[in-house]
Design a protein around this motif. Structure first.
Motif, PDB file in Angstrom:
ATOM      1  N   ARG A  94       5.933  30.875 -13.700  1.00 45.42           N
ATOM      2  CA  ARG A  94       5.844  32.440 -13.988  1.00 45.42           C
ATOM      3  C   ARG A  94       5.298  33.447 -12.827  1.00 45.42           C
ATOM      4  NH1 ARG A  94       6.797  34.386 -18.761  1.00 45.42           N
ATOM      5  NH2 ARG A  94       5.737  36.314 -19.535  1.00 45.42           N
ATOM      6  N   PRO A  95       4.371  33.105 -12.146  1.00 48.70           N
ATOM      7  CA  PRO A  95       4.102  34.112 -11.095  1.00 48.70           C
ATOM      8  C   PRO A  95       5.299  34.540 -10.208  1.00 48.70           C
ATOM      9  CG  PRO A  95       2.517  32.373 -11.243  1.00 48.70           C
ATOM     10  CD  PRO A  95       3.707  31.673 -12.149  1.00 48.70           C
ATOM     11  N   ILE A  96       6.103  33.460  -9.711  1.00 47.82           N
ATOM     12  CA  ILE A  96       7.292  33.847  -8.810  1.00 47.82           C
ATOM     13  C   ILE A  96       8.389  34.699  -9.893  1.00 47.82           C
ATOM     14  CG2 ILE A  96       8.638  31.754  -9.099  1.00 47.82           C
ATOM     15  CD1 ILE A  96       7.895  33.928  -5.892  1.00 47.82           C
ATOM     16  N   THR A  97       8.294  34.479 -10.897  1.00 42.59           N
ATOM     17  CA  THR A  97       9.399  35.339 -11.891  1.00 42.59           C
ATOM     18  C   THR A  97       9.063  36.500 -11.901  1.00 42.59           C
ATOM     19  OG1 THR A  97       9.858  33.224 -13.046  1.00 42.59           O
ATOM     20  CG2 THR A  97      10.297  35.212 -14.240  1.00 42.59           C
ATOM     21  N   ILE A  98       7.610  36.602 -12.243  1.00 38.15           N
ATOM     22  CA  ILE A  98       7.144  38.075 -12.087  1.00 38.15           C
ATOM     23  C   ILE A  98       7.386  38.835 -10.869  1.00 38.15           C
ATOM     24  CG2 ILE A  98       4.852  39.629 -12.516  1.00 38.15           C
ATOM     25  CD1 ILE A  98       4.084  37.363 -14.360  1.00 38.15           C
ATOM     26  N   ALA A  99       7.072  38.133  -9.883  1.00 38.88           N
ATOM     27  CA  ALA A  99       7.207  38.809  -8.337  1.00 38.88           C
ATOM     28  C   ALA A  99       8.642  39.277  -8.368  1.00 38.88           C
ATOM     29  CB  ALA A  99       6.955  37.906  -7.299  1.00 38.88           C
ATOM     30  N   ALA A 100       9.516  38.325  -8.765  1.00 45.82           N
ATOM     31  CA  ALA A 100      11.189  38.566  -8.405  1.00 45.82           C
ATOM     32  C   ALA A 100      11.537  39.867  -9.417  1.00 45.82           C
ATOM     33  CB  ALA A 100      11.866  37.354  -9.046  1.00 45.82           C
ATOM     34  N   LEU A 101      10.843  39.889 -10.663  1.00 42.81           N
ATOM     35  CA  LEU A 101      10.889  40.941 -11.417  1.00 42.81           C
ATOM     36  C   LEU A 101      10.473  42.267 -10.744  1.00 42.81           C
ATOM     37  CD1 LEU A 101       9.830  39.674 -15.198  1.00 42.81           C
ATOM     38  CD2 LEU A 101      12.129  40.688 -14.316  1.00 42.81           C
ATOM     39  N   CYS A 102       9.508  42.185 -10.150  1.00 38.79           N
ATOM     40  CA  CYS A 102       8.754  43.211  -9.471  1.00 38.79           C
ATOM     41  C   CYS A 102       9.840  43.932  -8.302  1.00 38.79           C
ATOM     42  CB  CYS A 102       7.663  43.032  -8.770  1.00 38.79           C
ATOM     43  SG  CYS A 102       6.319  42.725  -9.461  1.00 38.79           S
ATOM     44  N   ALA A 103      10.285  42.795  -7.432  1.00 36.84           N
ATOM     45  CA  ALA A 103      11.278  43.160  -6.468  1.00 36.84           C
ATOM     46  C   ALA A 103      12.661  43.863  -7.012  1.00 36.84           C
ATOM     47  CB  ALA A 103      11.817  41.959  -5.660  1.00 36.84           C
ATOM     48  N   ASP A 104      13.112  43.240  -8.310  1.00 37.80           N
ATOM     49  CA  ASP A 104      14.336  43.707  -8.866  1.00 37.80           C
ATOM     50  C   ASP A 104      14.380  45.332  -9.000  1.00 37.80           C
ATOM     51  OD1 ASP A 104      16.928  42.446  -9.208  1.00 37.80           O
ATOM     52  OD2 ASP A 104      16.906  43.125 -10.986  1.00 37.80           O
ATOM     53  N   ILE A 105      13.197  45.483 -10.101  1.00 38.53           N
ATOM     54  CA  ILE A 105      13.180  46.777 -10.860  1.00 38.53           C
ATOM     55  C   ILE A 105      12.590  47.746  -9.563  1.00 38.53           C
ATOM     56  CG2 ILE A 105      11.453  47.957 -12.434  1.00 38.53           C
ATOM     57  CD1 ILE A 105      10.722  45.027 -13.634  1.00 38.53           C
ATOM     58  N   LEU A 106      11.740  47.320  -8.739  1.00 37.10           N
ATOM     59  CA  LEU A 106      11.484  48.410  -7.572  1.00 37.10           C
ATOM     60  C   LEU A 106      12.685  48.916  -6.785  1.00 37.10           C
ATOM     61  CD1 LEU A 106       7.776  47.340  -6.211  1.00 37.10           C
ATOM     62  CD2 LEU A 106       8.542  49.528  -7.445  1.00 37.10           C
ATOM     63  N   SER A 107      13.207  47.849  -6.454  1.00 34.25           N
ATOM     64  CA  SER A 107      14.838  48.082  -5.417  1.00 34.25           C
ATOM     65  C   SER A 107      15.448  49.099  -6.426  1.00 34.25           C
ATOM     66  CB  SER A 107      15.176  46.986  -5.413  1.00 34.25           C
ATOM     67  OG  SER A 107      14.758  45.900  -4.529  1.00 34.25           O
ATOM     68  N   ARG A 108      15.659  48.653  -7.672  1.00 31.08           N
ATOM     69  CA  ARG A 108      16.846  49.599  -8.621  1.00 31.08           C
ATOM     70  C   ARG A 108      16.148  51.095  -8.623  1.00 31.08           C
ATOM     71  NH1 ARG A 108      18.789  46.400 -13.409  1.00 31.08           N
ATOM     72  NH2 ARG A 108      16.850  45.121 -13.346  1.00 31.08           N
ATOM     73  N   THR A 109      14.872  50.934  -9.162  1.00 32.43           N
ATOM     74  CA  THR A 109      14.326  52.294  -9.600  1.00 32.43           C
ATOM     75  C   THR A 109      14.102  53.302  -8.312  1.00 32.43           C
ATOM     76  OG1 THR A 109      13.227  51.092 -11.302  1.00 32.43           O
ATOM     77  CG2 THR A 109      12.335  53.440 -10.728  1.00 32.43           C
TER      78      THR A 109
END
Length: 602
Positions: free
Chosen positions: A406-421
């Motif tokens: 779960r931690p690395i999934t959350i981190a990947a989500l952070c990267a994805d959302i931040l990059s797009r936004t």
């Protein structure tokens, strides 16, 4: 010269001029005049009229790039300050400085590195083929340049150049090899690098005798480029060349040159992502020199790698689909988060107006006032100057084994959302990761064991720093790479201090006014191999010193998101999240607040 060829070469010249200005960072650079002063605003720019084949093109591009890098990275006063007293050493010192700023440029721009390497390879393959019997057949400057290319550019020498170097290599190895780590660590510090090389050259045995013949050869080689430049006007091609030769020339040029905007942009696109291979060695940075107690046993097996070279395209696409599936349940959250964060940041870039002014644009809401009193002077408005600054965000993600699940999934989500936004808000984002290549120390520990296990060896594992997305790469081009974080075999140990040093030195080279470094981690740095032979707080102390320096003595803003762990003991600006649902409010409050606080300071 035909009109077609003439136009083409003029295009090429303008492209080179533009590229040189961007590389040097000086947009007022005077290319037209040739000036040999090291720190001048002018750089050497060579005549394009003699270009007849691809090799000429490669050479010209490399020489122009080198001149621009000299302007950017080499300071005349520091160069002269550390100049060796022994005249015999000066040509070698000049070569050492040239290699220094070219290596730095290669680290910054992959296109520049390619140009320089191609030119040196071309130079090596065309080296003289006459008989080489002893040292007197090869000048020390020729051999020294080959040695520097081999050690700093990792250039493979052919049989002839290897033989040329062999006459002198033992002299260079005995004097320089033991200082290679220091020199690599100080490539960005011209003063320390130049002083050390000056000392090394002064103490070399080959310069203790008065070898006038070698000295003359050195001086001749040192001035070779200047003579070429000065005589360029005498070597112009005959204007009466027949049409068939012109057509042949144009064919050769077109085969080797591509002046499209896309090709030029690609060279300048990835300023901080110049590593193309898995086995690129991590250059130790000046930031690590802050902590004099921190030691590294060896950097030989470290690497910086782009995500796409660590796995095949099919596997990366498969991992990205896996991430997308996990994103489905959070799609509404992501949409709301992206929109809210975008509104928050764009609000700081929206227009603001000052009213009731004596001059400016006529305020239509004050028309009644003007009709009643035509001489009323407070009926104008003017747009305010905004202090929202050009910004880049570097997202540094812990890729250690403890982040699995779960931690690395959350981190990947952070990267994805931040990059797009953030891209929607015209804020550039780069996504980086850090781990080690192996468990239990890898090749570094094997090397330590073979050298009888000296005490307190320092960091004892092979680093792997990963570039998932460069700051100048669009999210769409890099989105598959972010899925690579979910590959379990990738996640090993975490040495946070050196990773932060690496990320800091990448972002500080950017031209944006605002620089934000965001670290996503799950706690303290851990590497069993290192901690088993050093003090228990060896890595932790280094991390604290790196963070403290950035927080207090740099213009880079740093904050941390702890996933399931409190990281506030390392970072002044730190928050903790335990679930992805907390991510929205945390990111909005932290990023929005960060922009507000910084703007108030300015």
């Amino acid at each position: 010269m035909s009109n077609k060829e003439d136009n083409f070469k003029e295009q090429f010249k303008q492209a080179l001029i533009s590229t040189a200005k961007v590389i040097s960072g000086d947009y007022k650079l005077d290319i037209k005049k040739i000036d040999k002063n090291l720190n001048s605003k002018k750089i050497e720019f060579f005549d394009v009229t003699n270009l007849t084949n691809k090799n000429d093109f490669i050479k010209l591009r490399a020489e122009t790039d080198s001149g621009a890098l000299k302007k950017k990275f080499s300071n005349k006063n520091l160069f002269n300050k550390n100049l060796p007293n022994n005249p015999s050493c000066k040509s070698l010192y000049n070569i050492a400085e040239k290699i220094r700023y070219e290596v730095l440029g290669g680290e910054m721009l992959k296109g520049v590195k390619k140009n320089l390497k191609e030119n040196y390879n071309q130079k090596i393959t065309s080296v003289r083929k006459d008989q080489l019997k002893n040292k007197s057949d090869v000048s020390v400057a020729e051999a020294f340049e080959l040695y520097m290319l081999k050690k700093f550019f990792n250039l493979e020498l052919n049989s002839v150049s290897s033989k040329m170097l062999s006459f002198w290599e033992k002299d260079f190895t005995s004097s320089i090899d033991k200082h290679l780590n220091f020199l690599n660590e100080n490539l960005e510090n011209q003063d320390s690098y130049g002083l050390k090389f000056s000392e090394i050259l002064e103490n070399m045995d080959i310069f203790n005798s008065n070898n006038k013949e070698n000295n003359e050869d050195d001086n001749e080689r040192d001035n070779e480029q200047e003579k070429k430049s000065e005589n360029s006007d005498d070597n112009k091609s005959d204007s009466n060349t027949d049409e068939s030769k012109q057509e042949e020339t144009q064919t050769n040029l077109n085969a080797g040159f591509d002046l499209s905007d896309q090709q030029i942009d690609e060279q300048l696109e990835d300023l901080n992502s110049s590593k193309d291979s898995k086995e690129n060695i991590i250059q130790r940075t000046n930031l690590n020199n802050i902590d004099q107690e921190y030691k590294i046993f060896t950097t030989e097996f470290d690497e910086i790698a782009k995500a796409e070279v660590l796995e095949g395209a099919k596997e990366i696409q498969k991992l990205r689909k896996n991430l997308d599936q996990q994103l489905i349940g959070f799609q509404d959250l992501i949409t709301k988060l992206a929109n809210k964060l975008q509104r928050q940041l764009l609000a700081k870039q929206n227009r603001a107006w000052e009213f009731d002014l004596e001059e400016g644009l006529l305020d239509s809401s004050k028309l009644t006032r003007i009709i009643m009193d035509p001489y009323n002077s407070l009926s104008f408005m003017k747009e305010k100057d905004l202090d929202f600054k050009d910004t880049v965000v570097s997202l540094l993600i812990d890729n250690s084994g403890s982040m699995r699940g779960r931690p690395i999934t959350i981190a990947a989500l952070c990267a994805d959302i931040l990059s797009r936004t953030l891209e929607r808000c015209l804020v550039k984002v780069e996504v980086l990761g850090f781990t080690t290549k192996n468990w239990k120390g890898g090749k570094s520990r094997e090397s330590w064991t073979k050298t009888d296990k000296p005490k307190n060896p320092g960091r004892l594992n092979d680093l792997r720093h990963i570039i998932y997305k460069g700051a100048d790469t669009h999210w769409r081009q890099a989105k598959n790479n972010i899925g690579l974080m979910l590959k379990e075999g990738l996640l090993k140990e975490n040495i946070d201090g050196e990773a932060i040093s690496w990320a800091y030195n990448r972002i500080k080279k950017r031209k944006e006014e605002r620089k934000i470094l965001m670290v996503i981690s799950d706690g303290a740095p851990v590497d069993d191999s290192t901690l088993s032979v050093n003090s228990g707080d060896f890595l932790e102390k280094h991390l604290k010193k790196m963070v403290k320096y950035i927080e207090t003595k740099s213009d880079v803003e740093i904050l941390a998101i702890g996933i399931g762990h409190d990281v506030s003991r390392y970072y002044d600006k730190a928050i903790k999240i335990t679930d992805v649902h907390e991510l929205g409010d945390v990111m909005i409050s932290q990023l929005s607040g960060l922009f507000e606080n910084k703007n108030k300071l300015h």
